[in-house]
Write a protein that holds these residues in place. Structure first.
Motif, PDB file in Angstrom:
ATOM      1  N   SER A 377      19.002   3.749 157.688  1.00 23.70           N
ATOM      2  CA  SER A 377      20.412   3.347 157.634  1.00 23.70           C
ATOM      3  C   SER A 377      21.092   3.924 156.402  1.00 23.70           C
ATOM      4  N   ALA A 378      20.402   3.852 155.272  1.00 25.83           N
ATOM      5  CA  ALA A 378      20.997   4.399 154.049  1.00 25.83           C
ATOM      6  C   ALA A 378      21.220   5.889 154.174  1.00 25.83           C
ATOM      7  N   VAL A 379      20.212   6.567 154.749  1.00 25.36           N
ATOM      8  CA  VAL A 379      20.368   8.028 154.921  1.00 25.36           C
ATOM      9  C   VAL A 379      21.536   8.323 155.847  1.00 25.36           C
ATOM     10  N   ALA A 380      21.645   7.539 156.937  1.00 26.46           N
ATOM     11  CA  ALA A 380      22.755   7.788 157.889  1.00 26.46           C
ATOM     12  C   ALA A 380      24.100   7.509 157.240  1.00 26.46           C
ATOM     13  N   VAL A 381      24.180   6.365 156.537  1.00 26.28           N
ATOM     14  CA  VAL A 381      25.448   6.036 155.879  1.00 26.28           C
ATOM     15  C   VAL A 381      25.803   7.097 154.851  1.00 26.28           C
ATOM     16  N   GLN A 382      24.806   7.512 154.078  1.00 27.77           N
ATOM     17  CA  GLN A 382      25.077   8.557 153.077  1.00 27.77           C
ATOM     18  C   GLN A 382      25.514   9.860 153.752  1.00 27.77           C
ATOM     19  N   ARG A 383      24.841  10.160 154.860  1.00 24.21           N
ATOM     20  CA  ARG A 383      25.185  11.424 155.531  1.00 24.21           C
ATOM     21  C   ARG A 383      26.610  11.356 156.080  1.00 24.21           C
ATOM     22  N   VAL A 384      26.948  10.215 156.701  1.00 24.25           N
ATOM     23  CA  VAL A 384      28.310  10.083 157.251  1.00 24.25           C
ATOM     24  C   VAL A 384      29.341  10.115 156.138  1.00 24.25           C
ATOM     25  N   TRP A 385      29.015   9.359 155.076  1.00 23.38           N
ATOM     26  CA  TRP A 385      29.991   9.314 153.986  1.00 23.38           C
ATOM     27  C   TRP A 385      30.141  10.662 153.310  1.00 23.38           C
ATOM     28  N   ARG A 386      29.047  11.317 153.109  1.00 22.61           N
ATOM     29  CA  ARG A 386      29.144  12.642 152.479  1.00 22.61           C
ATOM     30  C   ARG A 386      29.873  13.622 153.389  1.00 22.61           C
ATOM     31  N   GLY A 387      29.628  13.487 154.706  1.00 23.25           N
ATOM     32  CA  GLY A 387      30.358  14.383 155.631  1.00 23.25           C
ATOM     33  C   GLY A 387      31.861  14.111 155.617  1.00 23.25           C
ATOM     34  N   HIS A 388      32.197  12.799 155.672  1.00 24.45           N
ATOM     35  CA  HIS A 388      33.622  12.454 155.667  1.00 24.45           C
ATOM     36  C   HIS A 388      34.293  12.894 154.368  1.00 24.45           C
ATOM     37  N   ARG A 408      30.859  27.355 144.598  1.00 23.03           N
ATOM     38  CA  ARG A 408      30.435  26.416 143.573  1.00 23.03           C
ATOM     39  C   ARG A 408      30.419  24.981 144.103  1.00 23.03           C
ATOM     40  N   ASP A 409      31.491  24.638 144.897  1.00 20.46           N
ATOM     41  CA  ASP A 409      31.537  23.280 145.453  1.00 20.46           C
ATOM     42  C   ASP A 409      30.366  23.025 146.382  1.00 20.46           C
ATOM     43  N   THR A 410      30.055  24.039 147.190  1.00 19.12           N
ATOM     44  CA  THR A 410      28.913  23.893 148.110  1.00 19.12           C
ATOM     45  C   THR A 410      27.617  23.674 147.334  1.00 19.12           C
ATOM     46  N   ALA A 411      27.465  24.440 146.284  1.00 17.21           N
ATOM     47  CA  ALA A 411      26.243  24.291 145.461  1.00 17.21           C
ATOM     48  C   ALA A 411      26.193  22.911 144.805  1.00 17.21           C
ATOM     49  N   CYS A 412      27.315  22.434 144.304  1.00 19.32           N
ATOM     50  CA  CYS A 412      27.352  21.115 143.675  1.00 19.32           C
ATOM     51  C   CYS A 412      26.997  20.031 144.683  1.00 19.32           C
ATOM     52  N   ARG A 413      27.566  20.142 145.872  1.00 14.79           N
ATOM     53  CA  ARG A 413      27.236  19.135 146.888  1.00 14.79           C
ATOM     54  C   ARG A 413      25.749  19.157 147.252  1.00 14.79           C
ATOM     55  N   ARG A 414      25.196  20.377 147.330  1.00 20.16           N
ATOM     56  CA  ARG A 414      23.767  20.470 147.648  1.00 20.16           C
ATOM     57  C   ARG A 414      22.924  19.821 146.545  1.00 20.16           C
ATOM     58  N   LEU A 415      23.285  20.094 145.307  1.00 19.26           N
ATOM     59  CA  LEU A 415      22.536  19.491 144.194  1.00 19.26           C
ATOM     60  C   LEU A 415      22.650  17.975 144.196  1.00 19.26           C
ATOM     61  N   GLN A 416      23.872  17.460 144.482  1.00 21.10           N
ATOM     62  CA  GLN A 416      24.055  16.023 144.528  1.00 21.10           C
ATOM     63  C   GLN A 416      23.221  15.392 145.641  1.00 21.10           C
ATOM     64  N   ARG A 417      23.207  16.056 146.801  1.00 25.29           N
ATOM     65  CA  ARG A 417      22.423  15.512 147.918  1.00 25.29           C
ATOM     66  C   ARG A 417      20.937  15.485 147.576  1.00 25.29           C
ATOM     67  N   VAL A 418      20.466  16.568 146.984  1.00 21.29           N
ATOM     68  CA  VAL A 418      19.037  16.601 146.596  1.00 21.29           C
ATOM     69  C   VAL A 418      18.731  15.537 145.572  1.00 21.29           C
ATOM     70  N   TRP A 419      19.649  15.366 144.596  1.00 18.41           N
ATOM     71  CA  TRP A 419      19.409  14.366 143.537  1.00 18.41           C
ATOM     72  C   TRP A 419      19.414  12.958 144.111  1.00 18.41           C
ATOM     73  N   ARG A 420      20.369  12.681 145.008  1.00 20.39           N
ATOM     74  CA  ARG A 420      20.413  11.344 145.617  1.00 20.39           C
ATOM     75  C   ARG A 420      19.157  11.068 146.436  1.00 20.39           C
ATOM     76  N   GLY A 421      18.712  12.084 147.193  1.00 21.11           N
ATOM     77  CA  GLY A 421      17.480  11.882 147.962  1.00 21.11           C
ATOM     78  C   GLY A 421      16.281  11.622 147.059  1.00 21.11           C
ATOM     79  N   ALA A 422      16.204  12.416 145.992  1.00 20.08           N
ATOM     80  CA  ALA A 422      15.076  12.219 145.066  1.00 20.08           C
ATOM     81  C   ALA A 422      15.152  10.856 144.407  1.00 20.08           C
ATOM     82  N   PHE A 423      16.388  10.443 144.031  1.00 16.71           N
ATOM     83  CA  PHE A 423      16.558   9.145 143.392  1.00 16.71           C
ATOM     84  C   PHE A 423      16.185   8.010 144.350  1.00 16.71           C
TER      85      PHE A 423
END
Length: 920
Positions: A377-388, A408-423
């Motif tokens: 659920s958290a992954v889905a909510v995060q995915r939806v929210w990040r997509g929106h 640069r924005d794409t790279a930042c978003r990718r880094l944030q997603r990886v960091w959130r997943g790792a966290f």
């Protein structure tokens, strides 16, 4: 950088800037040695205290720095709390008591402290601060600290050996004259189990006191040397400590095992005892029941026999039997119900455990499923929210951002997603580990509660059993403490009384000495005056006595001088005669030994080393006897130079080591190969029992060639002797026998090869060799022995036998050997002086080098070239002896009226005229 003008302190241009630069820029300095920097003072110490490496500094040496400042040193030790080694040796009077106290209070990690030569600064407070504060102290040097007394060592006895971890190993108290047996007692109470090296050189501790407490130092021995007096560590003492600690642990483990086994044994014994009692009770009840049944049965028989008279008793008996059966049935049912209840309880317990396990498994599965749903659920909510959010942001900035900003924005978003997943994964992992730790903790707590309950129950039992003993011990300890306190107070009062009495005796003795000195001075003045009067009278009497004594002494000296002069003349004459005789004998002995050595080398030089081209190895050929050997003969081995020891290079070697491939003398072999792996090295001796060189050949170590005698026997010596010698079965008949000697000749038809030997065959045309064998001594030789000529056959001398008498010319008994003739003729003189004859004590000798005769008195040792009257009047003088200047001497036998010749060098005698005889 920035380190300039930094010197060793021996030059006058020492600058503080260099030390300040070092302290300001170096951050990882762990050791700082300023030994001998006599200009290190207050400013330098403050610079070190402000340095960036104070927190990591572990070793500082200020030895031989006489200008240290107290306040600066205190600031330094307060900053450098990680110090492990400090040296203030030979700093003189600048070391104060406050510096030592601050060092002990601030530096808790000290292991090495050197206070050598600190005469005024080391006292009881400083040592106490170091002992109490520095528990890691290993080496403590107080050499030359003259203020250290017995009370300064009291803290060592108070803290005990367990205070120091790992332990105070070395304590140097040399040069401390105030330390006595009381200080040694303090050390024995506190450091005997950890200290292994204790130097008490220059103290008041006596050898007897040290020996009385030496047993408390288990790893040290008493050592007395010019530079050391005290306790010195044993060899491999650290290994001994490890072994003893292991032994203590092993004993504790054995004790715990014994206690546990005892407890288990007592429990088992209790269970066995209970089972035994249950069985015993059952057996007793069965026995009682059988007896009762038997008695009832007997009564039934009696009642049956008397049924008519005792009908009512039979009915009562039957009723009792029915009641007993009913009770037995009820008891059986009650026992079955108890067993069923116990079985039901067991089944319920097992069933509850099974239900609990199922419930735990179900809860664990539900919790894992819940965690999985939450994660998804958290992954889905995060995915939806990040997509929106991304779509909104992309729509808002799509027109304004460039291609580079989009990347640069794409790279930042990718880094944030990886960091959130790792966290998120980290949080989930932490939750899992926390749950696992909680379960483990619960299990440990349960085990701990069970163990504590068991231990509490065991302690309660032990407490009840030992409460009375503890009370007894407590009362005994109180009594002992009271007794020790009373004894200590009595000892202290006695010591104070003795000290006061000694002081009073010393004062009285001083007053008595002053009074005696005054009285002695007065008496001395009176006696001096009397002595002066007596001297005047005695001088007059002494002059008279001296005059008379000088006349008597002069007459006596004149007589003694005359007598000494006559005695000196006589001794000089005797000394000249003795010197002449001694020089002559020494010269003759030297010449004889020289000629004997030359003859020996010539005899041993008969062997010649040659080369065999077929076998490509050397062999040895005897130029006289024609023998051939592969092994080097003993005669050549004796001429070899003896090897020198490779270890000391001073003495002759006697042993060869296979592993070291070196030669050793006796002392070096015992020293080098005393222990360790070298003790198992293989070796062999270079010389036999008779100190003759041994040839081992080229085989494996330590094999050796056969001896010379064994090799000669292999060649065929034993095959040449007869009469079944040694049980070998050789029945050869000697061609000729003279006394103990037998003569054999090699068979000319044989090829000379002896089976089993290494020697080649002789040529067919070679002349057969003659072999001589002595049946008495088992001696064999190819050369004709000297004794062979002593026994003449009928062909040699018409059946006569060589007869020779004594020195006087009496020919009465046959000579047994040529050496007896040599002894009789020459008196066994030196090789350069040959004996001709003797009469009484005088013997006639001939000097072969000088060509003259001289006479020797065997009793007095006198030597003269003039014929004595005893020889001149002898009837045998000039009878029949003619001396030649060669080695052969011609003699005449008066009894058999024949001439014979005697060789003075070899001792050979013959009736045939030698070819080298020169007649004079």
């Amino acid at each position: 950088g920035g380190m300039y003008m930094l010197t060793d302190g021996k030059k006058r241009d020492f600058g503080l800037e260099g030390l300040q630069a070092l302290c300001g820029h170096a951050k990882n300095v762990e050791a700082l040695h300023l030994v001998g920097c006599f200009q290190i003072s207050k400013g330098a110490l403050y610079s070190i205290a402000k340095g960036s490496f104070c927190e990591v500094l572990k070793d500082i040496s200020l030895a031989s720095c006489p200008n240290l400042d107290e306040s600066a040193f205190v600031a330094l030790v307060r900053k450098c709390r990680a110090l492990e080694k400090v040296s203030l040796a030979n700093c003189g009077e600048c070391v104060t008591e406050k510096m030592i106290e601050q060092l002990g209070r601030n530096c808790r990690h000290l292991t090495h402290v050197d206070l050598t030569g600190s005469a005024n600064g080391v006292a009881a407070p400083g040592i106490k601060a170091l002992v109490l504060g520095c528990r890691k102290l290993v080496h403590f040097n107080l050499n030359g600290c003259v203020r250290v007394d017995d009370l300064c060592l009291a803290p060592f006895g108070d803290v005990g050996a367990a205070h120091f971890v790992p332990g105070l190993e070395t304590l140097n108290l040399s040069g401390c004259p105030l330390i006595g047996d009381m200080g040694l007692a303090f050390l024995a109470d506190g450091l005997s189990s950890c200290n292994v090296s204790l130097n008490l050189l220059g103290s008041k501790v006596a050898s007897s006191g040290l020996m009385s407490v030496s047993e408390r130092w288990k790893y040290s021995d008493i050592k007395k040397a010019p530079h050391f007096f005290g306790l010195y560590p044993m060899k491999r003492w650290k290994d001994r400590v490890v072994i003893n600690s292991y032994a203590g642990s092993f004993k504790a483990a054995n004790r715990l095992q014994r206690i546990f086994r005892g407890k288990k044994g007592r429990e088992e014994a209790r269970l066995v005892r209970a089972q035994f009692y249950r069985g015993w009770v059952v057996l007793r009840m069965q026995s009682w029941w059988r007896g009762r049944v038997a008695r009832e049965y007997f009564q039934l028989l009696v009642w049956e026999f008397e049924r008519r008279a005792h009908a009512h008793e039979m009915l009562v008996g039957f009723k009792m039997i029915i009641d007993a059966k009913e009770r037995r049935r009820k008891l059986r049912e009650f026992r079955e119900l108890a067993i069923a209840a116990k079985a039901a309880l067991q089944v319920q317990r097992v069933f509850r455990g099974h239900l609990a396990k199922l419930r735990c498994a179900r809860l664990r599965a539900e919790r894992e499923a819940l965690f999985a749903r939450q994660r998804s659920s958290a992954v889905a909510v995060q995915r939806v929210w990040r997509g929106h959010s991304g779509r909104n942001l992309y729509k808002a900035l799509r027109a304004a951002k460039k291609a580079e900003e989009k990347r640069r924005d794409t790279a930042c978003r990718r880094l944030q997603r990886v960091w959130r997943g790792a966290f998120a994964r980290k949080q989930v992992g932490d939750s899992r580990r926390a749950l696992a730790d909680r379960i483990t903790l619960e299990q440990k707590c349960a085990s701990m509660l069970q163990a504590r309950f068991r231990r509490h129950r065991c302690y309660k039992i032990l407490w009840k059993a030992s409460q009375q003993r503890i009370e007894f011990v407590r009362a005994a300890v109180k009594m002992q403490a009271a007794w020790r306190g009373r004894q200590a107070r009595r000892n202290m009062e006695f010591m104070l009384m003795v000290m006061q009495q000694d002081a009073e005796e010393a004062a009285g003795l001083q007053l008595t000495c002053w009074a005696r000195c005054l009285q002695a001075k007065q008496t001395f003045a009176l006696k001096k005056q009397e002595r002066a009067n007596l001297v005047v009278k005695a001088s007059e009497a002494a002059k008279l006595l001296q005059r008379r004594y000088r006349g008597y002494a002069a007459r006596r000296d004149v007589a003694r001088v005359k007598k000494n002069k006559a005695e000196l003349v006589r001794k000089m004459i005797e000394l000249e005669n003795w010197s002449a005789v001694r020089l002559q004998s020494l010269w003759r002995g030297y010449s004889g030994r020289k000629r004997a050595a030359l003859k020996m080398r010539q005899h041993k030089g008969q062997w010649k080393e040659m080369w065999d081209p077929d076998k490509r190895r050397p062999f040895y050929y005897n130029q006289v006897s024609g023998e051939i050997r592969w092994r080097k003969p003993q005669a050549l081995l004796d001429l070899m130079r003896k090897p020198i020891c490779h270890n000391c290079e001073a003495f002759e070697a006697v042993v060869e080591c296979q592993n070291c491939i070196e030669f050793y003398c006796h002392s070096c072999w015992e020293t080098v190969h005393y222990s360790g792996k070298r003790k198992r090295h293989k070796f062999r001796c270079l010389f036999d029992y008779y100190e003759q060189r041994v040839d081992y050949g080229d085989n494996e170590f330590p094999s050796r060639w056969p001896s010379e005698v064994e090799q000669d026997e292999l060649v065929g010596w034993q095959l040449r002797v007869g009469s079944n010698y040694g049980g070998l079965g050789h029945d050869r008949v000697a061609e000729e026998v003279r006394g103990d000697w037998e003569k054999y000749t090699d068979d000319p038809d044989s090829d000379g090869i002896v089976e089993g030997t290494l020697f080649t065959a002789k040529p067919k045309d070679e002349k057969p060799r003659v072999f001589y064998y002595n049946v008495a001594t088992a001696e064999g030789t190819y050369e004709e022995p000297p004794e062979w000529r002593m026994y003449l056959t009928d062909d040699d001398n018409d059946g006569s036998t060589l007869m020779y008498g004594g020195a006087g010319g009496n020919l009465s008994q046959p000579a047994q050997s040529v050496y007896e003739i040599a002894d009789t003729l020459g008196g066994m003189g030196s090789p350069t002086s040959q004996g001709i004859g003797s009469v009484g004590a005088w013997s006639t000798m001939y000097d072969t080098e000088g060509g003259t005769e001289y006479y020797v008195n065997e009793e007095t040792g006198e030597t003269t070239y003039e014929m004595p009257l005893q020889l001149a009047n002898s009837p045998h003088q000039g009878s029949s002896m003619v001396q030649a200047q060669s080695e052969w001497t011609k003699h005449f036998d008066d009894q058999f009226e024949v001439d014979y010749w005697f060789n003075n060098s070899t001792g050979e005698a013959t009736y045939e005229r030698p070819s080298d005889f020169i007649e004079t």
